[in-house]
Every structure is written in structure tokens, then in C-alpha cells.
Scaffold this active site. Sequence first.
Site, PDB file in Angstrom:
ATOM      1  N   MET A  89       4.696  31.143  39.178  1.00  0.00           N
ATOM      2  CA  MET A  89       5.304  31.362  37.817  1.00  0.00           C
ATOM      3  C   MET A  89       7.408  31.706  38.845  1.00  0.00           C
ATOM      4  SD  MET A  89       3.115  33.432  38.493  1.00  0.00           S
ATOM      5  CE  MET A  89       2.866  35.127  39.103  1.00  0.00           C
TER       6      MET A  89
ATOM      7  N   SER B 271      -1.124  31.954  30.280  1.00  0.00           N
ATOM      8  CA  SER B 271       0.136  32.568  30.416  1.00  0.00           C
ATOM      9  C   SER B 271       0.871  31.533  30.264  1.00  0.00           C
ATOM     10  CB  SER B 271      -0.204  33.349  32.156  1.00  0.00           C
ATOM     11  OG  SER B 271      -0.758  32.960  33.497  1.00  0.00           O
ATOM     12  N   SER B 272       0.553  30.550  31.466  1.00  0.00           N
ATOM     13  CA  SER B 272       1.414  29.772  31.326  1.00  0.00           C
ATOM     14  C   SER B 272       1.956  29.166  30.289  1.00  0.00           C
ATOM     15  CB  SER B 272       1.585  28.254  32.291  1.00  0.00           C
ATOM     16  OG  SER B 272       1.102  29.008  33.476  1.00  0.00           O
TER      17      SER B 272
ATOM     18  N   LYS C  94       3.230  41.617  39.298  1.00  0.00           N
ATOM     19  CA  LYS C  94       2.480  40.458  39.661  1.00  0.00           C
ATOM     20  C   LYS C  94       1.888  40.442  41.063  1.00  0.00           C
ATOM     21  CE  LYS C  94       3.810  37.232  35.691  1.00  0.00           C
ATOM     22  NZ  LYS C  94       3.329  37.456  35.228  1.00  0.00           N
TER      23      LYS C  94
ATOM     24  N   LYS D 133       4.186  32.031  25.183  1.00  0.00           N
ATOM     25  CA  LYS D 133       5.225  32.119  25.779  1.00  0.00           C
ATOM     26  C   LYS D 133       6.406  32.167  24.178  1.00  0.00           C
ATOM     27  CE  LYS D 133       5.173  31.391  30.609  1.00  0.00           C
ATOM     28  NZ  LYS D 133       5.168  32.464  30.668  1.00  0.00           N
TER      29      LYS D 133
ATOM     30  N   SER E   2      -1.244  36.065  36.779  1.00  0.00           N
ATOM     31  CA  SER E   2      -0.517  36.365  35.623  1.00  0.00           C
ATOM     32  C   SER E   2      -1.286  36.613  34.132  1.00  0.00           C
ATOM     33  CB  SER E   2       0.745  35.148  35.534  1.00  0.00           C
ATOM     34  OG  SER E   2       1.486  35.428  34.121  1.00  0.00           O
TER      35      SER E   2
ATOM     36  N   CYS F 279      10.618  35.203  32.445  1.00  0.00           N
ATOM     37  CA  CYS F 279       9.715  33.592  33.050  1.00  0.00           C
ATOM     38  C   CYS F 279      10.572  32.691  33.773  1.00  0.00           C
ATOM     39  CB  CYS F 279       9.497  33.039  32.110  1.00  0.00           C
ATOM     40  SG  CYS F 279       8.508  31.685  32.610  1.00  0.00           S
TER      41      CYS F 279
END
Length: 395
Positions: A317, A66-67, A277, A70, A308, A104
Site C-alpha cells: 500500500m 482490498s486493492s 495496517k 475503492k 490490508s 490510499c
Amino acid sequence: MAHQPQIKIPATYIRGGTSKGVFFRLQDLPERCQVPGPARDKLFMRVIGSPDPYSAHIDGMGGATSSTSKCVILSKSTQPGHDVDYLYGQVAIDKAFVDWSGNCGNLSTAAGAFAIHAGLVDPARIPDNGVCVVRIWQANIQKTIIAHVPVTNRQVQETGDFELDGVTFPAAEIVLEFLDPSDDGDEGGSMFPTGNLVDDLDVPGVGTFKATMIAAGIPTVFVNAADIGYTGTELREAINTDPTALARFEAIRVAGALRMGLIKTPEEAATRQHTPKIAFVAPPQDYTASSGKQIRAGDVDLLVRALSMGKLHHAMMGTAAVAIGTAAAIPGTLVNLAAGGGERSAVRFGHPSGTLRVGAEAERVNGEWTVTKAIMSRSARVLMEGWVRVPGDAF
């Protein structure tokens, strides 16, 4: 059979905080992708390499977490008093959709730096040396973010000695101010959508838990670690390798989304994976971070672990950090109680990669809690710039 050649699109790959993403200037996108819609979503999925049934993102720029899944679009701002409009897309890894429902916080850091890199900030506002204040309009949630970006010789200063747990190398410090983060903008509701600092959250098939549900930074459901069988010292492997645990967290998240009014039916949660979240909190205790660093109970005010996109995050996050700082500043929330209770303007919490400090200014107005700003430090660095290539028929 004829095949479309690849096309090139100007892009920059940037780490912001403990995340990284592919950044675009709006005017550089293909014309049909300059407006919201299926073409833009398909383009971003192809750039990242989604949907990927192998969950590896081998054929894209994503990192299968998820990090790192994007995309960001920046343009000169249409809002008075702002430099840039910043739009963020969280690309699902194994499903065909892009979630536009939140921000984000980590990439907000990179948005400030990229605005200068990309020539989107008025040159007259960039000092020769010092700090450039970049006024960002976060278009997903209709909020203002102020990024204090260091510059040297009128260029973004990226190298430095600021260390951020979860990031391997030091870099220059960028201070972020999240103004009026008390609700998530597109919902237009109160900071505590249920009207309570703590609720009994009934989760069908799982149980009933005490929960603080807050919309600050990003909608977040906080529960006590002990109530769900954890200590708050867990690392990613303890959660992400346990399908039963992940299913239970998703059930809690869905129940929280319903109580917060973010969705009307449980089925809607499948297309809103980015928000809310889900996080669990615990009082301080010693633990070993994922890097092997020893975190002592005396180093932190509380412990927080957050999920996340259905997985435990490797650090924290940025938007969830805003929620943590905000909830910690308000006496009586689960976050505040885990930190020892009372009034506080800043909190340092332990996460899987180490610690993070976030400040928040909270006050009660006409019986309602509001937060004027939340502040934290991150860093950002350009990793690669040039063009990203995608097949011409991908979107």
C-alpha cells in the site's frame, strides 16, 4: 411489482500505483450523495458490488481485493493553496460498510492525474509540455500531497517506460510528495502515539511481541517476522489461505489499534478495517517474487509484508510505504533495525511483488521525531471512462 430503472453516473476507472478504483467528480454524483452519509455509502457499495457473500464482485466494478474495492471523489479544493480535494472510500468486500478512516497512497497518484483529466486544475497551471504540479488536499486525513504529473500537449502523459513491481506494464512516472505525514490527521496525535519507538504489545490469546506503532502516512503496527513465525519472504498464498494466521494478525491489529488510541473497544475494530495496517519486517534475504522475479538480498535494505482489509497485500500500500520510509529513517524502530540501523534518508524494501524505494526526511524537534515529507514514484493510467450504472433504488 415495479422496479426502478438503472441510472447513469459519470465515472472513470483508473489504476493508480498497484491499486485501481472508480473515480467521480463531486458535482457528478446524485445530489443526496454529494454529502457524507448512508446514501453515498450505499451508492459506492453498489458500484463496487458489495457486500458480496461470494467475495467475487461479479455484479460490480470491484475486483474482490482490498486493492480493487475503492471509490474516490474529487472536487475543486476548498483549501487555500490547493487544486483539488481528494476523498477516498475503502469499500468492504463481504460487509456493508465503507471505511473513510484513511488514505490510499496508490490512488493518490491517480488523484493527481484525474484532477487534470477532469478539468479540476486551473488551465493556466498546466504547461504545454513538462510536469504539472498538482496540489492535493487529502480530505480523509487532512494532509497535503503534491503530485508531479507529466503532461504532453497539455494532456496527462500516461504511457512511458517507468516500471513498478506489482504492475504488469510500464507507464509514465508520477512522483508523489506526502507533506508532514507524521500523524494521521483525524486523530491529531503524535507520530508515535504510545510515546515509544518500540513497545511490548500484549495480544490477548496470542502473546506479547515487540512492536513499532507509528502514525505516518497511515497508522501502522510493525512487528518482527521472526517473532510471529515468518521469514519475511512469504507470498499471499502462504498467509491468505491460512484462517488461523489471518485471525492472529487481526488480533495483533486490534491490540495495536487500542494501544494507539484509534479505538476504545475491540468491537470498534470491525468498523475500522482500513486502519491501522499490520506489517511484519525482516532483514534482507533472497526470495522469489510472485511474478517469478528473483529478488536478491543485496537488492534491498529489508523485507516487509503488510496486510490490508484482513488479507496480505499483493505488493505494498502506498500509505504503508510512507510509514515504512518514515520508520526506517528513525534509528531504533523495528523497521530501522531490520534495515541495519543507523540514519538513512531512503530505503528500498522487498514486498511480495518485488521492490520499492521510498524516501523520508526525518528530524528530531524538542525531543519529538517529525517527518517533513516522504517521497516515492508511482504511475497511473485511465482504464475506462464514461458512466457507471446502478439501480435507481440502490441508494
